[in-house]
Write a protein that holds these residues in place. Structure first.
Motif, PDB file in Angstrom:
ATOM      1  N   ALA A 125      -6.450  -2.523   4.151  1.00  0.00           N
ATOM      2  CA  ALA A 125      -6.310  -1.671   3.239  1.00  0.00           C
ATOM      3  C   ALA A 125      -5.395  -2.357   2.314  1.00  0.00           C
ATOM      4  O   ALA A 125      -4.321  -2.552   2.295  1.00  0.00           O
ATOM      5  CB  ALA A 125      -5.554   0.086   3.555  1.00  0.00           C
ATOM      6  N   CYS A 172     -14.367   6.040   3.797  1.00  0.00           N
ATOM      7  CA  CYS A 172     -15.077   4.980   3.962  1.00  0.00           C
ATOM      8  C   CYS A 172     -15.437   4.408   5.628  1.00  0.00           C
ATOM      9  O   CYS A 172     -15.897   4.349   5.764  1.00  0.00           O
ATOM     10  CB  CYS A 172     -13.927   4.092   3.526  1.00  0.00           C
ATOM     11  N   ILE A 181     -13.506  -1.890   3.189  1.00  0.00           N
ATOM     12  CA  ILE A 181     -12.859  -2.024   1.602  1.00  0.00           C
ATOM     13  C   ILE A 181     -12.774  -0.180   1.290  1.00  0.00           C
ATOM     14  O   ILE A 181     -14.119   0.468   0.372  1.00  0.00           O
ATOM     15  CB  ILE A 181     -13.356  -2.857   0.849  1.00  0.00           C
ATOM     16  N   PRO A 182     -12.005   0.474   1.471  1.00  0.00           N
ATOM     17  CA  PRO A 182     -11.796   2.226   1.057  1.00  0.00           C
ATOM     18  C   PRO A 182     -12.724   2.197  -0.845  1.00  0.00           C
ATOM     19  O   PRO A 182     -12.855   2.727  -1.038  1.00  0.00           O
ATOM     20  CB  PRO A 182     -10.570   2.318   0.783  1.00  0.00           C
ATOM     21  N   ASP A 183     -11.664   0.804  -1.781  1.00  0.00           N
ATOM     22  CA  ASP A 183     -12.577   1.143  -2.774  1.00  0.00           C
ATOM     23  C   ASP A 183     -12.209  -0.740  -3.249  1.00  0.00           C
ATOM     24  O   ASP A 183     -11.072  -1.053  -3.864  1.00  0.00           O
ATOM     25  CB  ASP A 183     -11.061   1.766  -3.661  1.00  0.00           C
ATOM     26  N   LYS A 233     -10.098   8.360   0.387  1.00  0.00           N
ATOM     27  CA  LYS A 233     -10.935   7.478   0.367  1.00  0.00           C
ATOM     28  C   LYS A 233     -11.263   6.617   1.662  1.00  0.00           C
ATOM     29  O   LYS A 233     -12.089   6.590   2.416  1.00  0.00           O
ATOM     30  CB  LYS A 233     -11.034   5.943  -0.840  1.00  0.00           C
ATOM     31  N   ILE A 234      -9.853   6.747   2.198  1.00  0.00           N
ATOM     32  CA  ILE A 234      -9.805   5.687   3.733  1.00  0.00           C
ATOM     33  C   ILE A 234     -10.691   6.172   5.042  1.00  0.00           C
ATOM     34  O   ILE A 234     -11.700   6.027   5.385  1.00  0.00           O
ATOM     35  CB  ILE A 234      -8.875   5.783   4.503  1.00  0.00           C
ATOM     36  N   GLN A 270       0.895  -0.936  -0.106  1.00  0.00           N
ATOM     37  CA  GLN A 270      -0.027   0.673   0.273  1.00  0.00           C
ATOM     38  C   GLN A 270       0.888   1.413  -0.314  1.00  0.00           C
ATOM     39  O   GLN A 270       2.363   1.490   0.602  1.00  0.00           O
ATOM     40  CB  GLN A 270      -1.231  -0.439   1.992  1.00  0.00           C
ATOM     41  N   ASN A 277      -6.623   2.090  -2.483  1.00  0.00           N
ATOM     42  CA  ASN A 277      -6.537   2.860  -2.211  1.00  0.00           C
ATOM     43  C   ASN A 277      -6.027   4.698  -1.671  1.00  0.00           C
ATOM     44  O   ASN A 277      -4.763   4.382  -1.751  1.00  0.00           O
ATOM     45  CB  ASN A 277      -6.144   1.825  -0.711  1.00  0.00           C
ATOM     46  N   THR A 278      -6.402   5.219  -1.349  1.00  0.00           N
ATOM     47  CA  THR A 278      -5.561   6.741  -0.907  1.00  0.00           C
ATOM     48  C   THR A 278      -6.743   7.497   0.300  1.00  0.00           C
ATOM     49  O   THR A 278      -7.579   7.009   0.898  1.00  0.00           O
ATOM     50  CB  THR A 278      -6.381   7.618  -1.678  1.00  0.00           C
ATOM     51  N   ALA A 280     -10.036  -2.385  -5.959  1.00  0.00           N
ATOM     52  CA  ALA A 280      -8.276  -2.538  -5.562  1.00  0.00           C
ATOM     53  C   ALA A 280      -8.382  -3.414  -6.310  1.00  0.00           C
ATOM     54  O   ALA A 280      -8.679  -4.784  -5.349  1.00  0.00           O
ATOM     55  CB  ALA A 280      -7.916  -1.930  -4.400  1.00  0.00           C
ATOM     56  N   ILE A 306      -0.381   5.395   3.630  1.00  0.00           N
ATOM     57  CA  ILE A 306      -1.761   4.307   4.938  1.00  0.00           C
ATOM     58  C   ILE A 306      -0.781   3.514   5.496  1.00  0.00           C
ATOM     59  O   ILE A 306      -1.051   2.983   6.039  1.00  0.00           O
ATOM     60  CB  ILE A 306      -2.333   3.866   3.357  1.00  0.00           C
TER      61      ILE A 306
END
Ligand code: 13P
Ligand code: SF4
Length: 325
Positions: free
Chosen positions: A72, A294, A92-94, A290-291, A40, A286-287, A97, A44
């Motif tokens: 992540a 989320c 899950i942020p994205d 986004k975290i 990651q 994941n950024t 991924a 992160i």
């Protein structure tokens, strides 16, 4: 122009700092544990409660008693955490991924493939979907693949999926015949052996360290082959000062923290003249933004139908049992 760039960089830095602070507060307030894979983004990894390779993260997910996990990593890893730990809410942020290797093995094609081998045991590498896990007898990661194969009687034929490079490496290591699914990871197949050898001529004292998902001709010249965490321990213990590293370049962040003073060079890829192009966007979706979002919304979450979860759980439990000894 230079001043503008400087200002933009310091604004970005402030955003990272501010977002990191807010994420830390949200973690406390909402009781969310952040798990992150070594590949990651560095900012992160800095916020994670636990960083590890695929095996360590699965073991952590199975043992931890937390109620909320933010994973992540790529999708199949977050999905694995949910399969293993049903009670935890897995964020899950994205969800996009992705893992090119997991994508190389679709459930319908794999089901057809397995029809040719009705008497084979199926060992699947953890980089696959819940559906593929559910069709498998046991799961492995790059840390325990040899052990998992050796846990199966010698007379028993085996199908190994989805990574053919790891499969070939395991055939050589264990002397077992494995029927291989024809899948691969585009990150690990992106390295150029010609450029690698050229680079090694520039740094002849450097040790070449590779993940077993890399292609056979590259593994042939490697001084050490192992999972992400095995590479970290090898580099930490080695007397050498310089290493050329053939795996996803995200690992360099944790490594550089752990082995200060050593020179770490990402292995060059075929497409690009810069060495660091083994960092792949689709894995790094994941950024911090986004975290943050989320965690605020506690959405998206990983959801799996219970019947599928139970089927996928069995081979994962077998893997965790085998890894205990
Ligand atoms: P590890 O088993 O080292 O975590 O590897 C997983 C992976 O996806 C490497 O690309
Ligand atoms: Fe998948 Fe390859 Fe990324 Fe590992 S490096 S998560 S195998 S795409």
């Amino acid at each position: 122009m230079f001043l503008l760039m400087l200002r933009a960089t310091s604004t970005m830095k402030k955003d990272i700092e501010q977002l990191s602070t807010e994420i830390r507060l949200l973690k406390e307030e909402k009781g969310i544990t952040i798990l992150a894979h070594y590949y990651q983004r560095p900012e992160i990894q800095q916020l994670a409660d636990y960083i590890g390779d695929s095996l360590a993260l699965s073991q952590y997910a199975s043992e931890c008693r937390v109620q909320k996990i933010l994973f992540a990593g790529v999708h199949f890893m977050a999905e694995t955490a949910k399969i293993i730990n049903r009670r935890a809410k897995v964020l899950i942020p994205d969800a996009a991924a992705g893992c090119s290797l997991a994508d190389s093995c679709t459930p319908s094609a794999f089901e057809q493939f397995l029809k040719q081998y009705p008497y084979h045991k199926v060992i699947s590498y953890i980089n696959c979907s819940a559906e593929i896990k559910a069709m498998s007898d046991v799961i492995c990661t790059s840390s325990n693949a040899e052990k998992v194969i050796q846990s199966i009687p010698r007379h028993q034929p085996i199908v190994f999926a989805p990574d053919k490079n790891l499969g070939r490496y395991l055939i050589a290591k264990t002397g077992r015949k494995l029927v291989l699914w024809d899948g691969a990871c585009i990150v690990h197949e992106s390295f150029s052996i010609e450029k690698l050898l050229k680079l090694h001529r520039q740094f002849p004292e450097a040790k070449i360290v590779a993940h077993p998902e890399a292609e056979p001709h590259l593994l042939k010249v490697a001084h050490f082959i192992g999972s992400t965490s095995a590479m970290i321990s090898y580099i930490k213990k080695s007397d050498a000062d310089t290493f050329i590293i053939a795996t996803e370049a995200g690992i360099l962040h944790e490594l550089q923290k752990q082995v200060q003073g050593k020179t770490l060079i990402p292995a060059p890829t075929a497409e690009d003249n810069t060495c660091a192009s083994s960092e792949w966007g689709f894995m790094k979706m994941n950024t911090l933004e986004k975290i943050h979002s989320c965690m605020l919304r506690e959405y998206p979450t990983v959801e799996i139908e219970e019947c599928l979860r139970l089927k996928a759980l069995q081979p994962l439990i077998r893997m965790l049992e085998i890894s205990k000894n």
